[in-house]
Design an enzyme around this catalytic site. Sequence first.
Site, mmCIF file in Angstrom:
data_model
loop_
_atom_site.group_PDB
_atom_site.id
_atom_site.type_symbol
_atom_site.label_atom_id
_atom_site.label_comp_id
_atom_site.label_asym_id
_atom_site.label_seq_id
_atom_site.Cartn_x
_atom_site.Cartn_y
_atom_site.Cartn_z
ATOM 1 N N ASP A 15 0.816 -1.224 0.000
ATOM 2 C CA ASP A 15 0.000 0.000 0.000
ATOM 3 C C ASP A 15 0.844 1.267 0.000
ATOM 4 O OD1 ASP A 15 -2.372 -1.351 -0.004
ATOM 5 O OD2 ASP A 15 -2.708 -1.186 2.154
ATOM 6 N N ARG A 96 -0.269 6.862 16.352
ATOM 7 C CA ARG A 96 -0.538 7.809 15.249
ATOM 8 C C ARG A 96 -0.096 9.235 15.559
ATOM 9 N NH1 ARG A 96 -0.026 3.443 12.988
ATOM 10 N NH2 ARG A 96 -1.797 2.410 12.019
ATOM 11 N N SER A 177 -5.378 -7.511 8.318
ATOM 12 C CA SER A 177 -4.792 -6.184 8.412
ATOM 13 C C SER A 177 -4.228 -6.057 9.826
ATOM 14 C CB SER A 177 -5.868 -5.128 8.161
ATOM 15 O OG SER A 177 -5.386 -3.882 8.614
HETATM 16 N N1 ARG Z 1 -9.324 -0.664 15.699
HETATM 17 C C1 ARG Z 1 -8.090 -0.257 16.238
HETATM 18 C C2 ARG Z 1 -8.035 1.248 16.357
HETATM 19 O O1 ARG Z 1 -8.796 1.916 15.746
HETATM 20 C C3 ARG Z 1 -6.922 -0.827 15.502
HETATM 21 C C4 ARG Z 1 -6.625 -0.231 14.163
HETATM 22 C C5 ARG Z 1 -5.537 -0.991 13.532
HETATM 23 N N2 ARG Z 1 -5.111 -0.452 12.297
HETATM 24 C C6 ARG Z 1 -4.891 -1.187 11.205
HETATM 25 N N3 ARG Z 1 -4.480 -0.557 10.175
HETATM 26 N N4 ARG Z 1 -5.052 -2.483 11.214
HETATM 27 O O2 ARG Z 1 -7.234 1.783 17.057
#
Ligand code: ARG
Length: 407
Positions: A15, A96, A177
Amino acid sequence: MAKDTCVLAYSGGLDTSVCLRWLMDEKGLDVICVVGEVGQEHEGLEEIRERALAVGAKDCIIADMREDFANNYLSKALAANAMFENKYPLLSALSRPLISKYLVDVAHANGAKYVAHGCTGKGNDQVRFETSIRALDPTLEIIAPVREWHMHTRDEEMEWAKAHGVPVPTTKKKPYSIDDNMWGRAIECGVLENPMNRPPLDIYTMTRDIADTPDEARELTITFKGGMPVAIDGQEMSMHEVIVELNKIAGEHGYGRIDMIENRMVGVKSRECYECPAGLALIAAHRALEDMCLEREVLRYKLHMEHDWAINVYNGQWFSPLKHAMDTFMATTQQCVTGNVRIKFHKGNLIVTGRESDYSLYDYGLATYDAADTFDHKAAKGFIDLYSLSLRTWAANRAGKEATDGE
Ligand code: ARG
């Protein structure tokens, strides 16, 4: 004319590799990649850097964010015992803003006008990146190629990659993922999208299946100073090192798995599997010490704020004034969270088996039922007389009347 520059959060996967080339070919930009080392599993950072350069990046910066992550992000999450919807310790939501800060710093250092990420339009991470970047520098422009391009499947991306000279991974597509860092791993998609399907054993890499864990329990003591973990069994280490060590021990004993349905910001319920051995263990131990050291009303108030803190951070508000104000409250409460907590791991469980602190508000004389008792039992009568006064007044008034506000 010189091209504008874009700073891209790069992982080395298909990606973000396609994002990199797409920014060059479709947007005519020079691209600087930033790869964050946050304690995730990876095939080698030098390899990732070489791939970025092979695809055409002007530069690829590897940033070791681990100590920063532990000391300035995870420490705050621990102070808040942060668990979104009382279950999820926020691992992605915490990384993030950290990565965003580095992206913005690199953009400034290189006079870049744009910052880009490879998130889809359906998740939380896009919101977290973009709110963080905007809070740090509202003049930077954000590009989210995956939201803009018209490729929907991995095969389409592979075709595009081949046509544009992007080296295509030879390995088979991973069926899930995954996002991971030292606070844990998030696993979603694939067969997990049916919430009744059992999580396949192979989704987990940090924790053992309970059937494969040692029969012997493992007990250890964590020392906290001002709310921060500073030692395991008396051996001093940084919070980052504590986390690495605890991931090993807790994971070996099968502790830290979560299987839940969570409410994403965009209104979608999603089934998520997590493994957070060190994160959950530290929160459990930290809570045990707080139970002993925090004054009752502070604890009561803090418990409410903890969930607000978690929601706020889940929602991408890391660099917001509310989050900052809540951190200030949390920091005040942590000053006396100093002491030792003994915990035991066994067959997927964590059991707190003891705690001690110089700031303990536990008073043996007040608590004991033995001869050493210092509690004034007679005073309890006056306390209950007044405490129940309002209720007694109400009960006397309503007696014999048609009840409208009670049983
Ligand atoms: N659902 C979780 C969150 O929003 C994990 C997100 C994980 N990200 C991913 N790209 N798989 O914090």
